[in-house]
Design a protein around this motif. Structure first.
Motif, mmCIF file in Angstrom:
data_model
loop_
_atom_site.group_PDB
_atom_site.id
_atom_site.type_symbol
_atom_site.label_atom_id
_atom_site.label_comp_id
_atom_site.label_asym_id
_atom_site.label_seq_id
_atom_site.Cartn_x
_atom_site.Cartn_y
_atom_site.Cartn_z
ATOM 1 N N ASP A 1 10.641 -26.362 -31.346
ATOM 2 C CA ASP A 1 10.559 -25.618 -30.100
ATOM 3 C C ASP A 1 10.555 -24.125 -30.443
ATOM 4 O O ASP A 1 11.428 -23.701 -31.213
ATOM 5 C CB ASP A 1 11.783 -25.983 -29.236
ATOM 6 C CG ASP A 1 11.698 -25.359 -27.861
ATOM 7 O OD1 ASP A 1 10.593 -25.335 -27.319
ATOM 8 O OD2 ASP A 1 12.737 -24.887 -27.366
ATOM 9 N N PRO A 2 9.615 -23.276 -30.002
ATOM 10 C CA PRO A 2 8.618 -23.541 -28.977
ATOM 11 C C PRO A 2 7.352 -24.242 -29.482
ATOM 12 O O PRO A 2 6.507 -24.618 -28.672
ATOM 13 C CB PRO A 2 8.265 -22.132 -28.481
ATOM 14 C CG PRO A 2 8.500 -21.236 -29.636
ATOM 15 C CD PRO A 2 9.612 -21.850 -30.421
ATOM 16 N N GLY A 3 7.178 -24.439 -30.786
ATOM 17 C CA GLY A 3 5.989 -25.129 -31.269
ATOM 18 C C GLY A 3 4.776 -24.230 -31.368
ATOM 19 O O GLY A 3 3.966 -24.167 -30.445
ATOM 20 N N VAL A 4 4.656 -23.508 -32.494
ATOM 21 C CA VAL A 4 3.480 -22.646 -32.683
ATOM 22 C C VAL A 4 2.807 -22.961 -34.022
ATOM 23 O O VAL A 4 3.454 -23.436 -34.955
ATOM 24 C CB VAL A 4 3.841 -21.129 -32.643
ATOM 25 C CG1 VAL A 4 4.393 -20.710 -31.306
ATOM 26 C CG2 VAL A 4 4.791 -20.745 -33.766
ATOM 27 N N THR A 5 1.526 -22.704 -34.073
ATOM 28 C CA THR A 5 0.763 -22.840 -35.311
ATOM 29 C C THR A 5 0.339 -21.445 -35.736
ATOM 30 O O THR A 5 -0.121 -20.655 -34.904
ATOM 31 C CB THR A 5 -0.528 -23.667 -35.050
ATOM 32 O OG1 THR A 5 -0.136 -24.891 -34.452
ATOM 33 C CG2 THR A 5 -1.282 -23.924 -36.340
ATOM 34 N N ILE A 6 0.486 -21.152 -37.031
ATOM 35 C CA ILE A 6 0.034 -19.852 -37.533
ATOM 36 C C ILE A 6 -1.483 -19.922 -37.723
ATOM 37 O O ILE A 6 -1.995 -20.853 -38.343
ATOM 38 C CB ILE A 6 0.760 -19.521 -38.859
ATOM 39 C CG1 ILE A 6 2.258 -19.355 -38.582
ATOM 40 C CG2 ILE A 6 0.166 -18.270 -39.504
ATOM 41 C CD1 ILE A 6 3.114 -19.163 -39.798
ATOM 42 N N ARG A 7 -2.166 -18.925 -37.176
ATOM 43 C CA ARG A 7 -3.635 -18.913 -37.267
ATOM 44 C C ARG A 7 -4.128 -18.142 -38.482
ATOM 45 O O ARG A 7 -5.303 -18.226 -38.823
ATOM 46 C CB ARG A 7 -4.220 -18.267 -36.005
ATOM 47 C CG ARG A 7 -4.018 -19.071 -34.745
ATOM 48 C CD ARG A 7 -4.567 -18.314 -33.551
ATOM 49 N NE ARG A 7 -5.893 -17.786 -33.773
ATOM 50 C CZ ARG A 7 -7.031 -18.465 -33.591
ATOM 51 N NH1 ARG A 7 -6.973 -19.693 -33.156
ATOM 52 N NH2 ARG A 7 -8.202 -17.896 -33.830
ATOM 53 N N THR A 8 -3.241 -17.340 -39.089
ATOM 54 C CA THR A 8 -3.650 -16.468 -40.190
ATOM 55 C C THR A 8 -2.826 -16.823 -41.422
ATOM 56 O O THR A 8 -1.693 -16.361 -41.549
ATOM 57 C CB THR A 8 -3.384 -14.993 -39.820
ATOM 58 O OG1 THR A 8 -2.060 -14.922 -39.248
ATOM 59 C CG2 THR A 8 -4.370 -14.453 -38.817
ATOM 60 N N LYS A 9 -3.401 -17.644 -42.287
ATOM 61 C CA LYS A 9 -2.676 -18.054 -43.489
ATOM 62 C C LYS A 9 -2.282 -16.824 -44.299
ATOM 63 O O LYS A 9 -1.174 -16.687 -44.786
ATOM 64 C CB LYS A 9 -3.584 -18.960 -44.323
ATOM 65 C CG LYS A 9 -2.839 -20.085 -44.951
ATOM 66 C CD LYS A 9 -3.740 -21.144 -45.475
ATOM 67 C CE LYS A 9 -2.856 -22.019 -46.340
ATOM 68 N NZ LYS A 9 -3.566 -22.780 -47.292
ATOM 69 N N ARG A 10 -3.238 -15.916 -44.441
ATOM 70 C CA ARG A 10 -2.998 -14.606 -45.061
ATOM 71 C C ARG A 10 -3.177 -13.571 -43.981
ATOM 72 O O ARG A 10 -3.933 -13.790 -43.043
ATOM 73 C CB ARG A 10 -4.053 -14.334 -46.138
ATOM 74 C CG ARG A 10 -3.960 -15.278 -47.283
ATOM 75 C CD ARG A 10 -5.147 -15.098 -48.203
ATOM 76 N NE ARG A 10 -4.917 -15.865 -49.411
ATOM 77 C CZ ARG A 10 -4.104 -15.451 -50.383
ATOM 78 N NH1 ARG A 10 -3.507 -14.286 -50.308
ATOM 79 N NH2 ARG A 10 -3.905 -16.195 -51.439
ATOM 80 N N PRO A 11 -2.514 -12.404 -44.145
ATOM 81 C CA PRO A 11 -2.701 -11.382 -43.121
ATOM 82 C C PRO A 11 -4.153 -10.895 -43.115
ATOM 83 O O PRO A 11 -4.784 -10.806 -44.163
ATOM 84 C CB PRO A 11 -1.759 -10.262 -43.560
ATOM 85 C CG PRO A 11 -1.527 -10.481 -45.014
ATOM 86 C CD PRO A 11 -1.630 -11.966 -45.238
ATOM 87 N N VAL A 12 -4.660 -10.620 -41.936
ATOM 88 C CA VAL A 12 -6.011 -10.069 -41.802
ATOM 89 C C VAL A 12 -5.902 -8.559 -41.997
ATOM 90 O O VAL A 12 -4.995 -7.927 -41.443
ATOM 91 C CB VAL A 12 -6.572 -10.388 -40.392
ATOM 92 C CG1 VAL A 12 -7.959 -9.786 -40.205
ATOM 93 C CG2 VAL A 12 -6.575 -11.895 -40.154
ATOM 94 N N VAL A 13 -6.794 -7.997 -42.801
ATOM 95 C CA VAL A 13 -6.773 -6.541 -43.034
ATOM 96 C C VAL A 13 -8.113 -5.945 -42.582
ATOM 97 O O VAL A 13 -9.105 -6.664 -42.475
ATOM 98 C CB VAL A 13 -6.486 -6.201 -44.520
ATOM 99 C CG1 VAL A 13 -5.092 -6.647 -44.913
ATOM 100 C CG2 VAL A 13 -7.529 -6.815 -45.441
ATOM 101 N N PRO A 14 -8.126 -4.645 -42.305
ATOM 102 C CA PRO A 14 -9.368 -4.041 -41.809
ATOM 103 C C PRO A 14 -10.477 -4.058 -42.855
ATOM 104 O O PRO A 14 -10.203 -4.045 -44.052
ATOM 105 C CB PRO A 14 -8.974 -2.590 -41.507
ATOM 106 C CG PRO A 14 -7.495 -2.556 -41.534
ATOM 107 C CD PRO A 14 -7.035 -3.674 -42.390
#
Ligand code: SAM
Length: 291
Positions: A255-268
């Motif tokens: 709880d609350p139950g989330v999935t990470i969408r970015t395995k690695r951080p996104v950089v510019p």
């Protein structure tokens, strides 16, 4: 004017074209908020602890006024702000942490050593001590720890000693910058001003920028509707570490139950950094609430 970073990446992860309620927890000059509204968000609630920033946001978001509400609040009060509006859950949430270029560059805010003015550095000038007051109250050991930890400054002890020895205290940005430059040994041509790290450290300390970040992220995740998304942008390794660990802990919990969408951080992308050097240290992480 403040240039929003990684706008395309924010929109990709936040997906405001779905419509619904979006919260920009750090609305600043309203650059990201504007893009979120243009992409299709039905309603946007924008928070900032800096009332000057809210004025800029109000003018940038004027064309969308009926869909926008701006609130002078610290994002650590997110739950309270949403409750007060009867909003139980939201479809997306953005936090673009740290200071804006407007805050750094505006005269009279005391963030920058590029001009000599009262050493204030508060994002919210309605609360808490200024940097000059906080420094005056702190002991040498605390100052050394702050400068070492938040500024990753190897000469933290020398700088703290010099501050403690300064007769009459430190009142202005110019005085602090000069004191740091004198305390730090000179070694060849400096690429950055030796005062940079100390100014960053004092700013993070005075604004308690890392405090309660984990609790805020947990509250943000709890407030997401099923399928809702959250996006967090950081500019400092300590901040990014907290975001990374908190999102991991949240994704491991039932709880609350989330999935990470970015395995690695996104950089510019390079092109963005070339055009906006402030983007150089930006890292974006995103998560999605289970449907
Ligand atoms: C990097 S800027 C955001 C810029 C914004 N995304 C834009 O497109 O213009 C960060 C903003 O967050 C605000 N801020 C920092 N800490 C905050 C906090 N704890 N609560 C609310 N706002 C905060 C600052 O005052 C600043 O305006």
């Amino acid at each position: 004017m403040h240039e929003p970073v990684m706008v395309a990446e924010v929109l990709e992860h936040l997906a405001p074209a779905r419509g619904g309620i979006f919260v920009d927890c750090t609305v600043g000059a309203g650059g990201h908020a504007r893009a979120i509204l243009e992409a299709g968000a039905t309603r946007l609630i924008g928070l900032d602890r800096d009332s000057d920033a809210l004025k800029h946001a109000a003018s940038a978001l004027e064309p969308f006024a009926p869909r926008v509400e701006l609130v002078h609040a610290d994002y650590r009060r997110l739950g309270e702000v949403l409750d007060a509006r009867g909003v139980a859950s939201v479809d997306g949430l953005l936090a673009d942490l740290g200071v804006s270029s407007m805050q750094l560059d505006a005269p009279g805010r005391g963030f920058s050593f590029r001009r000599d003015e009262p050493l204030d550095m508060r994002m919210d000038r309605t609360s808490g001590p200024s940097a000059a007051e906080a420094i005056r109250e702190a002991d040498e050991r605390t100052l050394a720890d702050v400068i070492y930890e938040f500024g990753e400054e190897r000469y933290a002890r020398r700088i703290a000693r010099a501050i403690a020895d300064a007769r009459g205290g430190i009142q202005t940005t110019g005085e602090l910058a000069e004191l740091v430059r004198r305390a730090v040994p000179r070694r060849g041509p400096a690429r950055i001003d030796p005062a940079t790290r100390t100014f960053q450290a004092i700013r993070i300390w005075v604004n308690r920028e890392l405090e309660g970040l984990d609790a805020f992220l947990a509250e943000a995740a709890r407030r997401l509707a099923p399928g809702g998304r959250m996006v967090v942008i950081t500019f400092h390794s300590l901040e990014d570490r907290i975001v990374k660990h908190t999102l991991r802990a949240l994704s491991a919990a039932a709880d609350p139950g989330v999935t990470i969408r970015t395995k690695r951080p996104v950089v510019p992308r390079e092109a963005e950094i070339a055009q906006n050097p402030r983007a150089r240290s930006a890292k974006l992480r995103a998560a999605e609430r289970h449907a």
